[in-house]
Scaffold this motif. Structure first.
Motif, short mmCIF file in Angstrom:
data_model
loop_
_atom_site.label_atom_id
_atom_site.label_comp_id
_atom_site.label_asym_id
_atom_site.label_seq_id
_atom_site.Cartn_x
_atom_site.Cartn_y
_atom_site.Cartn_z
N ALA A 289 68.12 24.72 32.80
CA ALA A 289 68.34 23.77 33.88
C ALA A 289 68.42 22.36 33.33
O ALA A 289 67.84 22.04 32.29
N GLY A 290 69.13 21.50 34.05
CA GLY A 290 69.23 20.11 33.64
C GLY A 290 70.30 19.41 34.44
O GLY A 290 71.14 20.05 35.09
N MET A 291 70.29 18.09 34.41
CA MET A 291 71.30 17.32 35.09
C MET A 291 72.60 17.33 34.28
O MET A 291 72.64 17.70 33.12
N LEU A 292 73.69 16.90 34.93
CA LEU A 292 74.97 16.78 34.25
C LEU A 292 74.81 15.89 33.03
O LEU A 292 74.24 14.81 33.11
N GLY A 293 75.30 16.34 31.87
CA GLY A 293 75.19 15.56 30.65
C GLY A 293 73.94 15.84 29.84
O GLY A 293 73.72 15.20 28.80
N ALA A 294 73.12 16.79 30.27
CA ALA A 294 71.88 17.09 29.56
C ALA A 294 72.14 17.79 28.23
O ALA A 294 71.28 17.79 27.35
N GLY A 295 73.32 18.41 28.09
CA GLY A 295 73.64 19.10 26.84
C GLY A 295 73.59 20.60 26.92
O GLY A 295 73.68 21.29 25.90
N ARG A 296 73.50 21.16 28.13
CA ARG A 296 73.34 22.61 28.29
C ARG A 296 74.57 23.37 27.79
O ARG A 296 74.46 24.29 26.97
N SER A 297 75.76 23.00 28.30
CA SER A 297 76.98 23.69 27.89
C SER A 297 77.25 23.50 26.41
O SER A 297 77.67 24.44 25.71
N GLU A 298 77.01 22.28 25.91
CA GLU A 298 77.23 21.99 24.50
C GLU A 298 76.34 22.87 23.61
O GLU A 298 76.78 23.34 22.54
N LEU A 299 75.11 23.11 24.06
CA LEU A 299 74.20 23.96 23.30
C LEU A 299 74.73 25.40 23.23
O LEU A 299 74.76 26.00 22.14
N LEU A 300 75.13 25.95 24.35
CA LEU A 300 75.66 27.32 24.35
C LEU A 300 76.89 27.43 23.46
O LEU A 300 77.06 28.39 22.71
#
Length: 502
Positions: A289-300
């Motif tokens: 979970a996280g706000m937009l720009g937290a880096g979630r998609s980039e991490l995956l």
């Protein structure tokens, strides 16, 4: 000053060859009110917007604005009649300023021949528009310097500069972070005070309660009904959209095993994420979970090998990987459905059958080439297992609804026989029942012992689906939720905004 607007739709019908996209639709929309227009994919919402905006001409029926019948030959006619539309896809020019975008084609002029733009008058007029909408963005700022949420708000201001009587907002919050959604909804509430009739199209049931006065539902091109927001519970809305439907929650029999399928240690990428460490066990559904720009998609994407990483270690199914590539990670049993399914998950002009087999060409192709003989039984299997609604597997995948396209993406990767599956925003832009089907796919994978990482901007979905949730902010993990089923949504939002951690 004119009184509140009145939009009346009578027996509106739009027929295409063999299909009634809009079927005898009748409804009234009063000014000073916000109507949330809901319906599953394919229910007729897009056709309704196109008819009202002048993009398509209805087959029959009547549209009246303030009691006056109107007919449109194109969007210019609709604008002249007092109808403005803000679409999900932004139409702003990035290198132009806020004022230039709002007044494009309508600049006040001065001087001989009135051919010189009066920038002082332009900026002053746009400032008046923004002030009236309680928008605090400098009129001279370039659009490229604004966030996605600010750009969406400027789109609304641009529409309002036409002084419309009716405003249609088509999925205006789909790509916004929560704080940007709140700002946009505040603008919508201010429009209500101006007597504008507002039609707000969305898939997000959680946001309509704070802005809508009524909920209007379309199903299979027909008007189901309009109900006041205070009686529009999720159950009422879902039943109107789909008939009697049961919303599911995570089954109690989904157990997390002891085997560690994925271990990440100290992963980092400059300006994206750093010091990322976590473990994923067999059968576990892990939310991020996280706000937009937290880096979630980039991490995956980094773990999957789609983007480079700067350091750290990954152990996937017992094998250590220092420099992941998509080919290497796929071989080791990792699959990923990308956030942007239309551009990165599918080839739109290719068939459903082809798209279901792209990730496994080594097994179902002939020397790297597509083979209908080998692909047909594979496609048939996944169409059946994932309940993909399709009349012919050879039709183009772009003909499917968003939910069914997402299932094709999932089937394509499940065909590689993975042990770990990453789902990046798999429910974006799809209706409630399609979302439930995606959740069921994840639960079925868990029951089979596969491991899942699930990223979603809809935090309620994470609480509903996952065994455990990691909180990400500014490229770091800052907290963890071990009992999603006992965690209030308000607490999860607060954690994602960095207010607390548990």
């Amino acid at each position: 000053m004119m009184g509140p607007a009145k939009l009346e739709i009578s027996n509106l019908t739009k027929a295409y060859t063999g299909v009634l996209a809009l079927d005898d639709f009748s409804a009234d929309f009063d000014g000073g009110k916000v109507y949330a227009l809901l319906g599953k994919n394919g229910s007729g919402k897009s056709t309704f917007v196109k008819c009202l905006s002048g993009a398509v001409i209805p087959t029959s029926g009547e549209i009246r604005i303030d009691g006056v019948p109107v007919r449109f030959k194109g969007p210019a006619d609709a604008n002249a009649a007092g109808i403005a539309v803000v679409y999900q896809e932004l139409s702003l020019i990035l290198d132009f300023t806020v004022a230039e975008n709002i007044m494009l084609g309508r600049f006040p002029t001065i001087g001989p021949g009135n051919i010189t733009v009066d920038w002082k008058a332009t900026n002053a007029h746009v400032q008046d528009i923004l002030t009236s909408l309680k928008i605090d963005i400098p009129v001279t700022r370039k659009i490229s310097d604004l966030s996605v949420g600010q750009r969406q708000v400027i789109e609304i201001a641009k529409a309002m500069s036409l002084n419309p009587r009716v405003l249609l907002l088509d999925e205006p919050t789909s790509a916004l972070a929560r704080h940007e959604i709140n700002s946009l909804l505040e603008v919508v509430r201010s429009l209500r005070e101006k007597g504008v009739a507002i039609i707000f199209i969305t898939h997000k049931l959680n946001e309509i309660r704070g802005v809508a006065d009524y909920v209007t539902v379309l199903r299979d091109g027909r008007m189901v009904g309009t109900v006041p927001i205070d009686v529009a519970t999720p159950k009422v809305i879902v039943d109107m959209m789909f008939g009697e439907t049961t919303l599911k929650s995570r089954p109690a029999d989904l157990k997390v095993g002891e085997e560690i399928r994925l271990k990440v240690t100290g992963l980092k990428r400059k300006d994206k994420y750093e010091d990322i460490s976590f473990e994923l066990r067999a059968g576990e559904i892990l939310g991020i979970a996280g706000m937009l720009g937290a880096g979630r998609s980039e991490l995956l994407r980094g773990i999957f090998g789609a983007d480079a990483i700067d350091g750290g270690a990954i152990v996937l199914n017992g094998t250590e990987v220092r420099r992941p590539t998509v080919a290497r990670m796929k071989t080791l049993g990792l699959a990923m459905t990308m956030e942007n399914r239309k551009e990165e998950g599918l080839i739109q002009i290719m068939s459903i059958e082809d798209n279901l087999c792209l990730a496994s060409l080594d097994e179902v192709g002939q020397r790297g080439f597509l083979s209908h003989f080998l692909q047909a039984p594979v496609a048939e299997k996944w169409i059946g297992r994932l309940q993909i609604k399709v009349s012919d597997a050879l039709q183009e995948v772009q003909s499917l609804s968003g939910g069914n396209q997402q299932k094709v993406v999932v089937g394509n990767w499940l065909n590689t026989d993975p042990k770990v599956v990453f789902f990046d925003e798999p429910t974006r832009g799809i209706d409630i029942v399609a979302k439930q089907q995606i959740f069921q796919i994840m639960w079925d994978l868990s029951r089979r012992g596969l491991s899942v990482v699930f990223v979603s901007s809809e935090l309620e979905e994470l609480l509903e689906v996952c065994h455990r949730i990691l909180i990400m902010e500014a490229g770091r993990f800052i907290g963890e939720v071990r009992e999603p089923e006992n965690t209030p949504i308000e607490s999860l939002y607060a954690m994602c905004m960095g207010e607390t951690a548990k």
